[in-house]
Design a protein around this motif. Structure first.
Motif, PDB file in Angstrom:
ATOM      1  N   GLY A  10       0.838  -1.196   0.000  1.00  0.00           N
ATOM      2  CA  GLY A  10       0.000   0.000   0.000  1.00  0.00           C
ATOM      3  C   GLY A  10       0.868   1.240   0.000  1.00  0.00           C
ATOM      4  O   GLY A  10       2.050   1.198  -0.357  1.00  0.00           O
ATOM      5  N   ASP A  11       0.297   2.339   0.450  1.00  0.00           N
ATOM      6  CA  ASP A  11       0.959   3.640   0.440  1.00  0.00           C
ATOM      7  C   ASP A  11       1.742   3.849   1.736  1.00  0.00           C
ATOM      8  O   ASP A  11       1.327   4.604   2.614  1.00  0.00           O
ATOM      9  CB  ASP A  11      -0.091   4.737   0.243  1.00  0.00           C
ATOM     10  CG  ASP A  11       0.519   6.105   0.030  1.00  0.00           C
ATOM     11  OD1 ASP A  11       1.746   6.197  -0.180  1.00  0.00           O
ATOM     12  OD2 ASP A  11      -0.236   7.098   0.096  1.00  0.00           O
ATOM     13  N   TYR A  12       2.853   3.141   1.871  1.00  0.00           N
ATOM     14  CA  TYR A  12       3.713   3.237   3.047  1.00  0.00           C
ATOM     15  C   TYR A  12       5.099   2.729   2.690  1.00  0.00           C
ATOM     16  O   TYR A  12       5.306   2.192   1.610  1.00  0.00           O
ATOM     17  CB  TYR A  12       3.133   2.445   4.231  1.00  0.00           C
ATOM     18  CG  TYR A  12       3.031   0.946   3.989  1.00  0.00           C
ATOM     19  CD1 TYR A  12       4.061   0.084   4.368  1.00  0.00           C
ATOM     20  CD2 TYR A  12       1.912   0.387   3.394  1.00  0.00           C
ATOM     21  CE1 TYR A  12       3.976  -1.279   4.144  1.00  0.00           C
ATOM     22  CE2 TYR A  12       1.818  -0.972   3.170  1.00  0.00           C
ATOM     23  CZ  TYR A  12       2.848  -1.797   3.545  1.00  0.00           C
ATOM     24  OH  TYR A  12       2.766  -3.157   3.329  1.00  0.00           O
ATOM     25  N   VAL A  13       6.039   2.909   3.599  1.00  0.00           N
ATOM     26  CA  VAL A  13       7.383   2.369   3.418  1.00  0.00           C
ATOM     27  C   VAL A  13       7.572   1.222   4.396  1.00  0.00           C
ATOM     28  O   VAL A  13       6.903   1.146   5.428  1.00  0.00           O
ATOM     29  CB  VAL A  13       8.477   3.447   3.619  1.00  0.00           C
ATOM     30  CG1 VAL A  13       8.377   4.512   2.536  1.00  0.00           C
ATOM     31  CG2 VAL A  13       8.401   4.067   5.004  1.00  0.00           C
ATOM     32  N   ALA A  14       8.504   0.344   4.085  1.00  0.00           N
ATOM     33  CA  ALA A  14       8.730  -0.842   4.908  1.00  0.00           C
ATOM     34  C   ALA A  14       9.300  -0.498   6.282  1.00  0.00           C
ATOM     35  O   ALA A  14       9.028  -1.188   7.266  1.00  0.00           O
ATOM     36  CB  ALA A  14       9.646  -1.819   4.191  1.00  0.00           C
ATOM     37  N   ALA A  15      10.093   0.577   6.357  1.00  0.00           N
ATOM     38  CA  ALA A  15      10.680   0.982   7.638  1.00  0.00           C
ATOM     39  C   ALA A  15      11.075   2.446   7.558  1.00  0.00           C
ATOM     40  O   ALA A  15      11.356   2.964   6.473  1.00  0.00           O
ATOM     41  CB  ALA A  15      11.898   0.122   7.975  1.00  0.00           C
ATOM     42  N   THR A  16      11.103   3.083   8.718  1.00  0.00           N
ATOM     43  CA  THR A  16      11.595   4.450   8.822  1.00  0.00           C
ATOM     44  C   THR A  16      12.666   4.495   9.908  1.00  0.00           C
ATOM     45  O   THR A  16      12.630   3.720  10.860  1.00  0.00           O
ATOM     46  CB  THR A  16      10.482   5.454   9.171  1.00  0.00           C
ATOM     47  OG1 THR A  16       9.843   5.044  10.379  1.00  0.00           O
ATOM     48  CG2 THR A  16       9.453   5.540   8.066  1.00  0.00           C
ATOM     49  N   ARG A  17      13.597   5.420   9.697  1.00  0.00           N
ATOM     50  CA  ARG A  17      14.666   5.592  10.671  1.00  0.00           C
ATOM     51  C   ARG A  17      14.704   7.043  11.119  1.00  0.00           C
ATOM     52  O   ARG A  17      14.596   7.958  10.312  1.00  0.00           O
ATOM     53  CB  ARG A  17      16.013   5.206  10.057  1.00  0.00           C
ATOM     54  CG  ARG A  17      17.168   5.397  11.031  1.00  0.00           C
ATOM     55  CD  ARG A  17      18.467   4.893  10.464  1.00  0.00           C
ATOM     56  NE  ARG A  17      19.567   5.192  11.381  1.00  0.00           N
ATOM     57  CZ  ARG A  17      20.785   4.732  11.245  1.00  0.00           C
ATOM     58  NH1 ARG A  17      21.090   3.931  10.239  1.00  0.00           N
ATOM     59  NH2 ARG A  17      21.729   5.060  12.112  1.00  0.00           N
ATOM     60  N   HIS A  18      14.851   7.228  12.418  1.00  0.00           N
ATOM     61  CA  HIS A  18      15.049   8.555  12.987  1.00  0.00           C
ATOM     62  C   HIS A  18      16.197   8.426  13.982  1.00  0.00           C
ATOM     63  O   HIS A  18      16.058   7.740  15.004  1.00  0.00           O
ATOM     64  CB  HIS A  18      13.783   9.059  13.678  1.00  0.00           C
ATOM     65  CG  HIS A  18      13.942  10.443  14.219  1.00  0.00           C
ATOM     66  ND1 HIS A  18      13.919  11.557  13.412  1.00  0.00           N
ATOM     67  CD2 HIS A  18      14.148  10.887  15.473  1.00  0.00           C
ATOM     68  CE1 HIS A  18      14.097  12.626  14.156  1.00  0.00           C
ATOM     69  NE2 HIS A  18      14.244  12.246  15.416  1.00  0.00           N
ATOM     70  N   GLY A  19      17.325   9.016  13.646  1.00  0.00           N
ATOM     71  CA  GLY A  19      18.495   8.880  14.510  1.00  0.00           C
ATOM     72  C   GLY A  19      18.899   7.429  14.617  1.00  0.00           C
ATOM     73  O   GLY A  19      19.097   6.751  13.618  1.00  0.00           O
ATOM     74  N   GLY A  20      18.974   6.948  15.841  1.00  0.00           N
ATOM     75  CA  GLY A  20      19.390   5.573  16.085  1.00  0.00           C
ATOM     76  C   GLY A  20      18.247   4.595  16.255  1.00  0.00           C
ATOM     77  O   GLY A  20      18.467   3.472  16.712  1.00  0.00           O
ATOM     78  N   LEU A  21      17.022   5.008  15.892  1.00  0.00           N
ATOM     79  CA  LEU A  21      15.860   4.116  16.010  1.00  0.00           C
ATOM     80  C   LEU A  21      15.288   3.782  14.648  1.00  0.00           C
ATOM     81  O   LEU A  21      15.163   4.653  13.785  1.00  0.00           O
ATOM     82  CB  LEU A  21      14.761   4.759  16.859  1.00  0.00           C
ATOM     83  CG  LEU A  21      15.048   4.932  18.337  1.00  0.00           C
ATOM     84  CD1 LEU A  21      13.861   5.620  19.017  1.00  0.00           C
ATOM     85  CD2 LEU A  21      15.331   3.597  19.007  1.00  0.00           C
TER      86      LEU A  21
END
Length: 138
Positions: A10-21
């Motif tokens: 769908g309309d999303y990404v498999a993963a997101t990263r913010h800093g070290g998370l």
């Protein structure tokens, strides 16, 4: 790395990263975009869903690892949520989640041991038997 990247459905990404998370989307047991098994999971049939649970977990791990820069590794899986499409009255959600926990420990050793939630639901996208989401630290 765990292998091929999961294909968003769908309309999303498999993963997101913010800093070290790194936060993954919920991953189902799809290989090359195709569901390998459908639910619901019934009492007494958990073992027959082991490959599906392991694949959903592997997909979540692959999505997280894809957010790593060269030379980085996952320091720890912080938490995992395991959604189980289960028949009414099913009460063995934690046994399903144990399959995913075992996969993380096999792949990452003690870095894969994490807190988790196992949640029973009436249905999941694509009639998936399980959907797994993880949060990881780099």
């Amino acid at each position: 790395m765990s292998g091929a990247q999961p294909i968003p459905q769908g309309d999303y990404v498999a993963a997101t990263r913010h800093g070290g998370l790194i936060h993954t989307a919920g991953m189902t047991p799809r290989k090359d975009g195709r569901m390998i098994m459908t639910g619901p999971i019934r009492a007494g049939e958990i073992e027959s869903f082991e490959a599906a649970v392991t694949l959903a977990c592997a997909n979540a791990l692959a999505a997280a690892e894809a957010k790593l820069e060269p030379g980085e590794t996952l320091a720890a899986i912080l938490t995992m949520t395991v959604y189980v499409a289960a028949e009414e009255g099913f009460a063995e959600h934690s046994k399903v989640a144990d399959i995913a926990s075992a996969h993380l420990r096999r792949r990452l050793g003690s870095r894969g041991q994490c807190s988790r939630a196992a949640v029973g639901v009436a249905s999941l996208p694509g009639r998936a038997p399980v959907e797994i989401q993880i949060v990881a630290a780099v």
